[in-house]
Every structure is written in C-alpha cells, then in structure tokens.
Design a protein around this motif. Structure first.
Motif, PDB file in Angstrom:
ATOM      1  N   GLN A  64     -11.013  -4.552  -2.199  1.00 37.70           N
ATOM      2  CA  GLN A  64     -10.375  -5.680  -1.498  1.00 37.70           C
ATOM      3  C   GLN A  64      -9.129  -6.170  -2.247  1.00 37.70           C
ATOM      4  OE1 GLN A  64     -11.251  -6.842   1.518  1.00 37.70           O
ATOM      5  NE2 GLN A  64     -12.935  -5.392   1.642  1.00 37.70           N
ATOM      6  N   GLU A  65      -9.171  -6.094  -3.558  1.00 38.80           N
ATOM      7  CA  GLU A  65      -8.005  -6.535  -4.341  1.00 38.80           C
ATOM      8  C   GLU A  65      -6.783  -5.670  -4.007  1.00 38.80           C
ATOM      9  OE1 GLU A  65      -8.336  -6.156  -8.591  1.00 38.80           O
ATOM     10  OE2 GLU A  65      -6.733  -7.620  -8.928  1.00 38.80           O
ATOM     11  N   GLU A  75      -5.575  -6.708  -0.588  1.00 39.18           N
ATOM     12  CA  GLU A  75      -4.899  -8.014  -0.688  1.00 39.18           C
ATOM     13  C   GLU A  75      -3.456  -7.836  -1.171  1.00 39.18           C
ATOM     14  OE1 GLU A  75      -7.233 -11.263  -1.571  1.00 39.18           O
ATOM     15  OE2 GLU A  75      -5.519 -12.218  -0.581  1.00 39.18           O
ATOM     16  N   LEU A  76      -3.272  -6.978  -2.157  1.00 34.67           N
ATOM     17  CA  LEU A  76      -1.914  -6.703  -2.644  1.00 34.67           C
ATOM     18  C   LEU A  76      -1.085  -6.021  -1.563  1.00 34.67           C
ATOM     19  CD1 LEU A  76      -2.948  -5.576  -6.226  1.00 34.67           C
ATOM     20  CD2 LEU A  76      -1.450  -7.525  -5.696  1.00 34.67           C
ATOM     21  N   THR A  77      -1.729  -5.141  -0.811  1.00 37.54           N
ATOM     22  CA  THR A  77      -1.016  -4.387   0.228  1.00 37.54           C
ATOM     23  C   THR A  77      -0.558  -5.306   1.358  1.00 37.54           C
ATOM     24  OG1 THR A  77      -2.336  -2.449  -0.356  1.00 37.54           O
ATOM     25  CG2 THR A  77      -1.198  -2.361   1.751  1.00 37.54           C
ATOM     26  N   LEU A  78      -1.254  -6.430   1.529  1.00 35.05           N
ATOM     27  CA  LEU A  78      -0.854  -7.392   2.572  1.00 35.05           C
ATOM     28  C   LEU A  78       0.554  -7.946   2.355  1.00 35.05           C
ATOM     29  CD1 LEU A  78      -4.142  -9.402   3.206  1.00 35.05           C
ATOM     30  CD2 LEU A  78      -2.802  -8.169   4.920  1.00 35.05           C
ATOM     31  N   ASN A  79       1.090  -7.781   1.143  1.00 30.74           N
ATOM     32  CA  ASN A  79       2.465  -8.246   0.887  1.00 30.74           C
ATOM     33  C   ASN A  79       3.532  -7.341   1.497  1.00 30.74           C
ATOM     34  OD1 ASN A  79       2.108 -10.632  -0.895  1.00 30.74           O
ATOM     35  ND2 ASN A  79       0.981  -9.142  -2.120  1.00 30.74           N
TER      36      ASN A  79
END
Ligand SMILES: Cc1cc2nc3c(=O)[nH]c(=O)nc-3n(C[C@H](O)[C@H](O)[C@H](O)COP(=O)(O)O)c2cc1C
Length: 204
Positions: free
Chosen positions: A29-30, A33-37
C-alpha cells in the motif's frame, strides 16, 4: 547527489527476484500511495493497480505472461490498468476542491467542460490517455520501489486479452504493463547501454 537523482540513476530492470521475499500489505500500500502522486491529463487519474501477491494468483498471471519467472518470483507483480473512459469520473474526482473552496463553480465547470470537449467521441485519444496515464503511473511505481530499496521489472510480454479476462478488467480498461517488485536475487544485469545525448535531444 540528491536521493532523487540516485533513484533515477540506480533503477534497472531486474530479472532475478528473491522468491523467499514477501511484502506485507502495508508495504504494498505504501508503494501505491506514492504512485498516487502521478500526474495525469486534467488530473483524471485514469489508472489503477492490481497487486498480484498471492502464490496462486501470481502463478495464474505467470501463465499469461509467457511464463516469465519474475512474475511469480517477485514479492508482488502489479497489473497497471488504464481506463479509456476515466475522464468521465472527473466531476466526482475534483469535487472536493470545489467543496473546499479551492475552485469556484466557474473554474470547476470550465475544467470539466474542457476535458469533455477534448475526449468525448475521440476513441483514439481516450485509449492514448489510458496508456499514457498508466505508463506514467508505472514509472512512478518503479521509482517508488527503487527509493524504498526494492528492484522492479516492467513487462509488456503478456497476453493482454487473457489478463483482462482473468483479472476482471471492464471493456474500457487496458492492461498497460506488468511491474514486478521485490528484492533482488543475484545475477541481474548491470545498467544497460543508453544512446548518446545528441541522439536523444535537439535543442532549438
Ligand atoms: C514497457 C516496457 C515493457 C517491457 N517488457 C519486458 C518484458 O516483457 N520482459 C522483460 O524481461 N523485460 C521487459 N522490459 C524491460 C526492458 O527490456 C528494459 O527496461 C530495457 O532493456 C532497459 O533496461 P533497464 O530498465 O535496466 O534500464 C520492459 C520495459 C518496459 C519499459
């Protein structure tokens, strides 16, 4: 050298992954989450990831990816999915900015109007955008993985129609590429040759 430059220069495609390495759901998930940027056209965010991490599902995916061993030996192999109709979600996606007062109604309506004007009825551009957004997300994911100390390997060697069917993609979704992520095993290639600067750029 900044961490970012080291990450860019350090990333290579891994072929050999440690098959005993597992990643927790929180670690996966981490990375997401980073990829969501990732930036996307109009911020339409028309991509998603399927994190294939169970032994059974990795084996299923490996069969559809020309038996590439890294699909199942990596801790997780992500299916990067682009959505050719994703632009239709824009009103919902950017509504929180309207609600928070970061956008007024005219700017909100204008943003959506421009987006619809560009993509409505243009099937080629809709598909291009699915591939473009998925590819940008894939790159963010690979750099995020690198920065977290993992290695990664992108793959286009798979049966797209079969992957779409097996993993439940809808008719508007495109399987853009696979990204294996995990710990390296010995024997990976060093950095591969690149073209000269002159071949890559012309300043005008
Ligand atoms: C979109 C894409 C698809 C790729 N498909 C595969 C693949 O199916 N199998 C594979 O072993 N490598 C695949 N690669 C890895 C490339 O061969 C590799 O990125 C290229 O040789 C450059 O090496 P580097 O990533 O180590 O810099 C792919 C890479 C990209 C970006």
């Amino acid at each position: 050298m900044s961490d970012t430059l080291a990450t860019i220069q350090g990333r290579t495609s891994a072929n050999n992954f440690d098959p005993t390495h597992h990643m927790s759901e929180a670690q996966i998930q981490e990375l997401v989450e980073l990829t969501l940027n990732t930036p996307t056209s109009f911020n339409m965010q028309n991509w998603r990831l399927i994190a294939v991490s169970s032994a059974q599902q990795k084996a299923n995916l490996r069969k559809l990816a020309f038996n590439q061993a890294k699909v199942s030996e990596a801790a997780v192999t992500f299916i990067v999915v682009g959505d050719s109709m994703g632009y239709q979600q824009l009103p919902t996606l950017i509504k929180p900015m309207l609600d928070a007062g970061a956008l007024d109604q005219a700017a909100y309506d204008g943003w959506i109007g421009m987006c619809n004007g560009m993509y409505n009825g243009n099937a080629q551009l809709q598909r291009d955008e699915a591939i473009r957004s998925g590819s940008l997300a894939a790159m963010t994911l690979m750099y995020a993985a690198q920065a977290k100390g993992y290695v990664s390997g992108a793959m286009i060697g798979f049966d797209g129609a079969a992957v779409a069917k097996e993993f439940g993609l809808n008719e508007h979704e495109v399987p853009v590429m696979l990204i294996a992520v995990g710990n390296a095993a010995p024997g990976n290639w060093p950095r591969k040759v690149r073209r000269s600067l002159a071949q890559a750029v012309k300043t005008v």
